[in-house]
Motif scaffolding. Structure first.
Motif: not given
Length: 156
Positions: A19, A81-82, A111, A113, A121
């Motif tokens: 990331q 959020t990834g 997606r 993550k 979330r």
């Protein structure tokens, strides 16, 4: 048991560095702000995060020293959020100095993550559910509604 824990640590470090390799791809004139975030809508759904302090909000957060607002929006969205997003135009400046940018999603972003524990979330909120959720900050819903659905705001 030790090799198992070593493997877990290596996997976690690899995920963090993957990331970290995603750099801000904004190449326009930089803005500077105390905090910034991304507003992204895809197929009638808005990217939001559920704050640990309560309420929904577009992903975003505090700027690092010398970091442009656009790169803050990118970094904070990636952390929360990834998803790897591209900041575009400035949509709003909140009373707090928070800059909200329209952001596009990279096709290979993957997606949701979250990489940090700042949020409960991240998820895609149907715009049809916009008025049925609790927003994190007072008045945030009106500003977002005006950006997303300006014709409905004029009727109210």
């Amino acid at each position: 048991m030790r090799p198992f824990y070593s493997l877990i640590v290596l996997l976690m470090l690899g995920a963090c560095s993957a990331q970290a390799d995603r750099t801000c791809s904004y190449d326009g004139e930089p803005d500077y702000a105390i905090a910034a975030g991304c507003l992204t809508v895809v197929h009638g759904k808005m990217l939001v995060v559920d704050s640990r302090t309560g309420g929904l909000t577009p992903p975003g957060g505090k700027s690092k020293e010398g970091e442009s607002a656009q790169c803050t929006a990118h970094r904070e969205t990636l952390e929360e959020t990834g998803l790897d997003l591209i900041p575009r135009e400035l949509l709003a400046v909140f009373e707090t100095g928070f800059h909200l940018y329209s952001c596009d999603i990279h096709a290979g972003s993957g997606r949701i993550k979250p990489a940090v524990m700042e949020v409960k979330r991240g998820f895609w909120l149907n715009l049809s559910d916009f008025d049925s959720v609790q927003w994190r900050y007072p008045g945030q819903d009106k500003i977002l509604r005006n950006i997303l659905m300006p014709e409905t705001d004029e009727k109210q």
